[in-house]
Motif scaffolding. Structure first.
Motif, short mmCIF file in Angstrom:
data_model
loop_
_atom_site.label_atom_id
_atom_site.label_comp_id
_atom_site.label_asym_id
_atom_site.label_seq_id
_atom_site.Cartn_x
_atom_site.Cartn_y
_atom_site.Cartn_z
N ILE B 134 0.84 -1.20 0.00
CA ILE B 134 0.00 0.00 0.00
C ILE B 134 0.87 1.25 0.00
O ILE B 134 0.65 2.18 -0.78
N ASN B 135 1.88 1.24 0.84
CA ASN B 135 2.79 2.39 0.90
C ASN B 135 3.55 2.55 -0.41
O ASN B 135 3.69 3.66 -0.92
N PHE B 136 4.02 1.43 -0.90
CA PHE B 136 4.77 1.48 -2.17
C PHE B 136 3.92 2.12 -3.26
O PHE B 136 4.39 2.98 -4.01
N LEU B 137 2.67 1.72 -3.30
CA LEU B 137 1.77 2.25 -4.32
C LEU B 137 1.58 3.75 -4.15
O LEU B 137 1.70 4.52 -5.10
N SER B 138 1.27 4.15 -2.94
CA SER B 138 0.93 5.56 -2.75
C SER B 138 2.16 6.46 -2.87
O SER B 138 2.04 7.63 -3.22
N ASN B 139 3.33 5.91 -2.61
CA ASN B 139 4.53 6.73 -2.72
C ASN B 139 5.04 6.86 -4.15
O ASN B 139 5.67 7.84 -4.50
N ASN B 140 4.81 5.85 -4.95
CA ASN B 140 5.44 5.83 -6.27
C ASN B 140 4.50 5.98 -7.44
O ASN B 140 4.93 6.19 -8.56
N TYR B 141 3.22 5.82 -7.18
CA TYR B 141 2.30 5.82 -8.31
C TYR B 141 1.18 6.81 -8.10
O TYR B 141 0.80 7.11 -6.98
N ASN B 142 0.66 7.21 -9.20
CA ASN B 142 -0.47 8.12 -9.12
C ASN B 142 -1.70 7.51 -9.80
O ASN B 142 -2.59 8.21 -10.23
N ILE B 143 -1.71 6.20 -9.94
CA ILE B 143 -2.85 5.56 -10.58
C ILE B 143 -3.94 5.29 -9.55
O ILE B 143 -3.68 5.09 -8.37
N PRO B 144 -5.19 5.31 -10.01
CA PRO B 144 -6.29 5.06 -9.08
C PRO B 144 -6.27 3.64 -8.52
O PRO B 144 -5.87 2.70 -9.19
N VAL B 145 -6.72 3.54 -7.30
CA VAL B 145 -6.74 2.25 -6.59
C VAL B 145 -8.12 2.04 -5.98
O VAL B 145 -8.71 2.96 -5.43
N VAL B 146 -8.64 0.85 -6.11
CA VAL B 146 -9.89 0.50 -5.45
C VAL B 146 -9.66 -0.72 -4.57
O VAL B 146 -9.08 -1.70 -5.01
N TYR B 147 -10.08 -0.63 -3.34
CA TYR B 147 -9.99 -1.77 -2.43
C TYR B 147 -11.31 -2.55 -2.45
O TYR B 147 -12.38 -1.94 -2.55
N ILE B 148 -11.19 -3.85 -2.34
CA ILE B 148 -12.39 -4.67 -2.19
C ILE B 148 -12.26 -5.49 -0.92
O ILE B 148 -11.26 -6.17 -0.72
N ASP B 149 -13.29 -5.42 -0.09
CA ASP B 149 -13.34 -6.20 1.15
C ASP B 149 -12.14 -5.91 2.05
O ASP B 149 -11.68 -6.80 2.77
N TYR B 150 -11.63 -4.73 1.96
CA TYR B 150 -10.54 -4.34 2.86
C TYR B 150 -10.44 -2.83 2.92
O TYR B 150 -10.52 -2.16 1.89
N LEU B 151 -10.29 -2.35 4.13
CA LEU B 151 -10.15 -0.92 4.32
C LEU B 151 -8.74 -0.68 4.84
O LEU B 151 -8.41 -1.13 5.93
#
Lengths: 335, 335
Positions: B134-151
């Motif tokens: 999650i951190n890796f994604l938010s630090n390095n990418y700007n693509i949209p993310v959708v979580y399913i069955d997890y907050l």
DNA sequence: GTGAAAGCGCTAACAG
DNA sequence: CTGTTAGCGCTTTCAC
């Protein structure tokens, strides 16, 4: 902007095409050139763009994975594990896997999109696949195809299959080693190739041990291969009054059914009757007593499929024939 | 050679860019032009090449779907069905889904390849996802993310969740309608958000019916949410001697455990005690008596994720918040 | 061995 | 509303 091949070339002090050659390890470049380029690649954290490669090379870099929806969403994650094995192996070859399901009653409308768009370099077909799709593929496409756990009814093909005959032999041999002579075979849906093979393995193992096949110890007329049919078959066997000290069941579900029946009748497993199943489903290890059974490496099946498919794709050749994946005995408490 | 956009343009008697505009339904073209082009497209059986589009538009046309391997190969095909829903919906939007699994103990080496290669326009994260990713994604990418069955534990996010509170309310209301007043709640792993929500729903339903919460009818101290813990919890309840005529279990596995215990004690379901589960797993419909339970449309969850993700991708905006997917009562024989 | 140049099929300005 | 044009990043001849 992320690095491109141009940046790598500049950084490494070589030409653009040299980098490309390194990327695709073509021709013999000097080791130092290769190193320079590789260094630049890792320095810049460079990753070739899939689409650019695809456009230029006319290869998609994708592999299609097709199975029917009911196969995929079965409780026993058999095909899921095969897929996982494929996906994992595909990483080594830099392929993406496009997974899609089709309905059992295939129609033109449900042709996977990646086929229509010619976006896969090869296809894996897992489990029972409707003839319509098989025909469609062979009539319209020239891409390599690998079957997993299914042998198409006609035509040349390349298939990864479970070695059911040998597995069944191993299962029965295990029982023989434990001293059992009167070994029953319990099975349903006997028209299914897997079940026929397992029955064959049972017969071969007995023959090798010079034990005659006794029809009265064989129940193959159950319609399903379920828990329930295992239960019924065992009841039938017990009713005959004929002695037997072990059961080899066509699959784990049936083996579990057998155990339930024996439990009801207060017959102890494995002391009075030993049981071997086949498949090593997850619950085989959770029931009491834990079931001795035959395990197939599903991930390995997926990996083998990828290896062969990639070979066919890159060498532009076609493999035909069958690969039989060995089955392994998992000894637990039911024997 | 398969048809290209050029062929379509020629065939339709329009310019190349007009075809492109039709393809991406940009601007208002005259209906007849559109028709001409569409006709030519279907005549030539033309399909735009993914890679060419990708290269030119700087979009991959792919969506990444990430979950942990243990989630994916669980016996209950919960995430499999979510994936299927996504894959099916993605077809409507002409996206491919790249499915990959990661290990629960995430490390840099296991970053999905499609992320490194920037080959997805958006990502779906299903089930519990390690913080590292999650951190890796938010630090390095700007693509949209959708979580399913997890907050995710922190930060703004967009998540598709099961409406556990409302579902539990419905379950209990069903029991209330059947005339039950003394309704037990049986649950394990109470620290899990889903279980907390279901407990909350139970309490709300009672409150709405002016029935006081009776601690002695609540068992939440089981460690697991398994069959076995359902069994234990029920035994505990019975031992207290306190009267109750119904059980609402935290999930189906526990509900099934409850039934097993009651069966042992010769207590009839639903005549003496009614039971409602939660999840509608496949076996809920196979046991005897068939279990009344709460069903979640898993495919729908996947589809919603895709719809939102595509919207975020195409409109270059970000949605935040939660979508609660409604739960539906499936009335069967245990109530 | 290495480098220059020509596309792969499409999108996206831009000018008409 | 339509046509022209310039790339997107890479592979792949073909010279050097």
């Amino acid at each position: 902007m992320t690095a491109t091949i141009k940046d790598v070339a500049k950084k490494a002090g070589v030409s653009l095409s040299t980098v490309s050659l390194v990327l695709n390890n073509k021709t013999n470049l000097s080791p130092e050139t290769i190193n320079k380029v590789k260094q630049a690649i890792s320095d810049l954290n460079y990753h070739p763009r899939h689409s650019a490669r695809g456009l230029a090379s006319k290869k998609s870099g994708n592999i299609g994975f097709i199975l029917t929806d009911d196969h995929f969403s079965r409780a026993e994650p058999f095909y899921t594990k095969i897929f996982l094995g494929s996906e994992f192996e595909a990483r080594n070859y830099n392929y993406y896997i496009l997974l899609t399901t089709i309905e059992q009653n295939f129609c033109k409308k449900s042709i996977p999109r990646f086929l229509l768009e010619k976006n896969v370099d090869g296809v894996i077909l897992a489990g029972h696949i409707p003839d319509g799709l098989i025909n469609f593929l062979s009539n319209n496409y020239n891409i390599p195809v690998v079957y997993i756990d299914y042998l198409p009814p006609k035509g040349k093909s390349f298939a990864i299959l479970i070695d059911n005959v040998d597995g069944a032999k191993l299962a029965v041999e295990h029982l023989l080693e434990k001293g059992h002579r009167d070994i029953a075979f319990v099975c349903g849906e006997i028209s299914h190739p897997s079940m026929q093979s397992r029955f064959l393995g049972y017969k071969q193992a007995l023959k090798n041990a010079d034990i005659p096949l006794r029809e009265e110890l064989v129940v193959t007329d159950e319609l399903a291969t379920s828990d329930e049919s295992g239960h019924n078959a065992t009841c039938k066997l017990l009713k005959t009054g004929i002695h037997f000290s072990a059961i080899f069941a066509g699959n784990d579900a049936m083996a579990i059914g057998c155990m339930k029946c024996l439990k009801k009748k207060q017959i102890s497993v494995p002391d009075q009757i030993a049981i071997v199943g086949f498949d090593d489903v997850d619950i085989a290890n959770q029931i009491d007593p834990k079931l001795t059974t035959m395990r197939v490496d599903k991930e390995e099946m997926g990996a083998i499929a990828i290896k062969n498919l990639v070979e066919m794709i890159t060498k532009e050749k076609r493999n035909f024939g069958k690969v039989l994946v060995p089955v392994e005995l998992v000894t637990r408490n039911s024997t």
